[in-house]
Write an enzyme that holds these catalytic residues in place. Structure first.
Site, short mmCIF file in Angstrom:
data_model
loop_
_atom_site.label_atom_id
_atom_site.label_comp_id
_atom_site.label_asym_id
_atom_site.label_seq_id
_atom_site.Cartn_x
_atom_site.Cartn_y
_atom_site.Cartn_z
N SER A 14 0.85 -1.18 0.00
CA SER A 14 0.00 0.00 0.00
C SER A 14 0.89 1.24 0.00
O SER A 14 2.12 1.13 0.03
CB SER A 14 -0.92 -0.02 1.22
OG SER A 14 -0.15 -0.07 2.38
N GLY A 17 0.95 5.57 -3.74
CA GLY A 17 0.57 6.82 -4.36
C GLY A 17 -0.40 6.63 -5.51
O GLY A 17 -0.35 7.33 -6.52
N ASP A 147 -6.32 -8.37 -1.30
CA ASP A 147 -7.10 -8.18 -0.07
C ASP A 147 -8.46 -8.86 -0.24
O ASP A 147 -9.08 -8.73 -1.30
CB ASP A 147 -7.40 -6.69 0.20
CG ASP A 147 -6.16 -5.87 0.41
OD1 ASP A 147 -5.09 -6.46 0.63
OD2 ASP A 147 -6.26 -4.62 0.35
N ILE A 148 -8.91 -9.54 0.80
CA ILE A 148 -10.22 -10.20 0.73
C ILE A 148 -11.31 -9.17 0.48
O ILE A 148 -12.20 -9.33 -0.35
CB ILE A 148 -10.51 -10.94 2.06
CG1 ILE A 148 -9.60 -12.17 2.15
CG2 ILE A 148 -11.98 -11.37 2.14
CD1 ILE A 148 -9.77 -12.97 3.42
N GLU A 149 -11.20 -8.04 1.20
CA GLU A 149 -12.29 -7.05 1.14
C GLU A 149 -12.50 -6.45 -0.24
O GLU A 149 -13.61 -6.04 -0.58
CB GLU A 149 -11.96 -5.89 2.07
CG GLU A 149 -12.12 -6.22 3.51
CD GLU A 149 -11.43 -5.18 4.36
OE1 GLU A 149 -10.35 -4.72 3.96
OE2 GLU A 149 -11.99 -4.86 5.42
N THR A 188 11.67 -7.36 -10.56
CA THR A 188 10.38 -7.34 -11.25
C THR A 188 9.38 -8.35 -10.68
O THR A 188 8.20 -8.32 -11.02
CB THR A 188 10.54 -7.64 -12.76
OG1 THR A 188 11.01 -8.99 -12.88
CG2 THR A 188 11.52 -6.70 -13.42
N GLN A 192 5.32 -9.01 -11.16
CA GLN A 192 4.81 -10.22 -11.83
C GLN A 192 3.74 -10.91 -10.98
O GLN A 192 2.69 -11.31 -11.47
CB GLN A 192 5.94 -11.22 -12.06
CG GLN A 192 7.01 -10.76 -13.04
CD GLN A 192 8.10 -11.83 -13.16
OE1 GLN A 192 7.81 -13.02 -13.18
NE2 GLN A 192 9.34 -11.40 -13.25
N CYS A 380 -10.81 25.94 12.67
CA CYS A 380 -11.83 25.14 13.34
C CYS A 380 -11.53 25.03 14.83
O CYS A 380 -11.74 25.99 15.57
CB CYS A 380 -11.98 23.79 12.64
SG CYS A 380 -13.60 23.07 12.90
N HIS A 514 -12.96 25.06 7.13
CA HIS A 514 -11.68 24.48 6.71
C HIS A 514 -11.26 25.02 5.34
O HIS A 514 -11.51 24.38 4.32
CB HIS A 514 -11.79 22.95 6.65
CG HIS A 514 -11.90 22.33 7.99
ND1 HIS A 514 -10.80 22.01 8.75
CD2 HIS A 514 -12.98 22.01 8.75
CE1 HIS A 514 -11.20 21.49 9.91
NE2 HIS A 514 -12.52 21.49 9.93
N GLU A 516 -8.48 25.07 4.02
CA GLU A 516 -7.45 24.25 3.36
C GLU A 516 -8.05 23.29 2.33
O GLU A 516 -7.38 22.87 1.39
CB GLU A 516 -6.61 23.48 4.40
CG GLU A 516 -7.30 22.31 5.12
CD GLU A 516 -8.14 22.71 6.32
OE1 GLU A 516 -8.54 23.89 6.39
OE2 GLU A 516 -8.42 21.85 7.17
#
Ligand code: GLN
Length: 542
Positions: A14, A17, A147-149, A188, A192, A380, A514, A516
């Site tokens: 994970s 990006g 991943d199972i999910e 690699t 693969q 905030c 917020h 931002e």
């Protein structure tokens, strides 16, 4: 043109990006004149990340229509300027909620409700709906293949690939090509394996976006192409970039957008990437530098404040200065002799937050900024803490606190129990469930003439995104005004303080919303522009 669907999956590990890659592809396609919509499918069972800890999930990005969503939507908005909608972040929780509601209504009467086809149909419906206005819908699948999910999501996009056909769908798989230092080689095999996993569920990727720390030699690309059943030109290197905003240019140079167009058999319109070139130029050649202390609670986890950090960078781009961010855990200011951590900073920012831990430290930081005339930006929670600071230290209100921290004598900050949304009243009580019940999304705010806020925005009315449950108590307005708090932004009904500032200070602003979330590199938010400008002026004083 009919909407084309690009599905972006990730493999190996994970944090590769994927979100950024999707956003950058969106920006590159936009640069060629196409309309894009980006969407994220999150396999977890929460309805949204609103109730998750920042340690689990990072920032919760709030859309203008009030959805609490994944932080990748922030990347999408920052890179494309296209406002996301509630429907652009779909979770397993939402899918199951909708399937179960249908089952209870009797919509599936007679059928055994199953993952295939009922859950996958629902996912497909979510993916397709509301994409008509886009030439390209870029659909990112959260998590990592294997991943199972995420299986129902992958199955749903496999089906879509089949149903819509090769002409309308394309699969991009983001993988990792690591260098193993002892062997001195790029490997690699993880790629693969990841592609093998994807193919075992029936998805053959069209493009491999290979994250790497160095250019991929010809031989490596050829090997990946051969083993993964992908054309060599579709094995695209995605090297680390020095700045986030270089990514659209880098991926474009590596051929990502042109390959996408080629696979869809579209003529490659010439891209106009001026916007990104200008930003990158400014990032690389600043004419000055400022240092900003961010006094918060999750400071060791950058993802918790991702939009905030970016908005400060945007403020720097607007002023042609680089912004050094000094992340400080608020709790350090609860210990003796620690205030020196704020020595020499040109601006202090207290960001959004929840819960009592660290608040004494935040209040100390606000007090330091007020007394030493250092530019202060409270967002905030940071606004609420600045008001609490004035109530305690200037107005000397005994028992001044926030009801968020438990029952108190004088709730300077209190639970919002009702407010206006357009012409409707929203009512809340302390026993409401926590999920999705805050004051969320766009609300209007009226600015006081001749205030700093008014001069920054240059308009009378603004609309900003919100995410809060508590609010500065309007009943204490006069008491607070007596000690120099200026209420420079109010909700249209004059009940909810939205912006406070101080007239006896060069730049002291607290906002209940917020800002931002609305800042873009090519359109820096006015408050961040102004804050960095004030910080730059401060830097030249010391
Ligand atoms: N905890 C505060 C509230 O709910 C502030 C929220 C925030 O900073 N986003 O009002």
């Amino acid at each position: 043109m009919t909407t084309l669907f690009v599905f972006i999956t990730g493999g190996v590990v994970s944090s590769l990006g994927k979100g950024l890659a999707s956003a950058a592809l969106g920006a590159a396609l936009q640069a060629r004149g196409y309309k894009v919509r980006l969407r994220k499918l999150d396999p977890y069972l929460n309805i949204d990340p609103g109730t998750m800890s920042p340690y689990q999930h990072g920032e919760v990005y709030v859309t203008s229509d009030g959805a609490e969503t994944d932080l990748d939507l922030g990347h999408y908005e920052r890179f494309t300027g296209v406002n996301s909608r509630r429907s652009d972040n779909i979770t397993s929780g939402q899918i199951y909620q909708s399937v179960i509601a249908k089952e209870r209504r009797g919509d599936y009467l007679g059928a055994t409700v199953q993952v295939i086809p009922h859950v996958t149909d629902e996912i497909k419906r979510f993916i397709m709906s509301g994409t008509e206005d886009a030439d390209f819908a870029l659909i990112e699948i959260g998590g990592t293949v294997g991943d199972i999910e995420s299986l129902p999501f992958l199955e749903a996009i496999r089906q879509l690939g089949y149903e819509l056909g090769r002409d309308r769908t394309l699969f991009i798989h983001v993988t990792l090509v690591p260098r193993i230092s002892v062997a001195g080689e790029l490997k690699t095999k993880p790629t693969q394996h990841s592609v093998k996993e994807l193919r075992s569920i029936g998805i053959q990727p069209d493009i491999l976006l290979c994250r790497c720390t160095e250019p991929l030699p010809e031989g490596v690309r050829r090997k990946i192409a051969l083993f993964c059943n992908v054309r060599e030109e579709d094995v695209i290197a995605a090297p680390d970039a020095a700045s986030l905003y270089e990514v659209p240019l880098t991926y474009h140079q590596e051929g990502l957008d042109s390959q996408v167009l080629k696979i869809f058999r579209l003529d490659a319109r010439p891209p106009n990437l001026n916007r990104w070139e200008t930003i990158v130029e400014r990032v690389h050649a600043p004419e000055g530098r400022v240092s900003i202390a961010i006094v918060g609670k999750y400071t060791e986890l950058r993802d918790a404040y991702i939009s905030l950090g970016e908005a400060l960078v945007h403020g720097g781009i607007a002023n042609r200065v680089s912004v050094d961010l000094k992340w400080l855990d608020a709790e350090i200011f609860e210990r003796p002799d620690t205030i020196h951590h704020l020595d020499g900073v040109d601006g202090i920012l207290v960001p959004g937050g929840f819960g009592e831990r660290g608040t004494r430290g935040k209040i100390t930081a606000a007090q330091f900024a007020r007394e030493h005339k250092v530019p202060y930006f409270g967002i905030c929670f940071g606004m609420q803490m600045a008001v609490l600071e004035a109530a305690r230290n200037l107005a000397k209100i005994d028992g001044a606190s926030s009801s968020e921290f438990g029952p108190c004598k004088v709730p300077v900050v209190g639970l919002l129990t009702e407010w206006m949304r357009g012409n409707e009243i929203v009512v809340r009580s302390g026993s409401d469930p926590l999920g999705g019940t805050m004051r969320l999304g766009n609300y209007e705010c009226r600015l006081k003439p001749d205030s700093l806020a008014h001069s920054i925005y240059g308009v009378d009315t603004i609309v900003e995104r919100h995410r809060h449950r508590y609010e500065v108590n309007i009943n204490l307005k006069e008491q607070l005004e007596e000690v120099g708090v200026v209420f420079s932004g109010m909700s249209p009904d004059n009940m909810l303080p939205e912006i406070i500032e101080r007239a006896d200070h060069p730049w002291f602003v607290g906002v209940q919303f917020h800002p931002e979330l609305r800042s873009r590199p090519f359109e820096p938010h006015p408050l961040f522009q102004s804050f960095i400008k004030a910080a730059f002026a401060q830097s030249r004083l010391v």
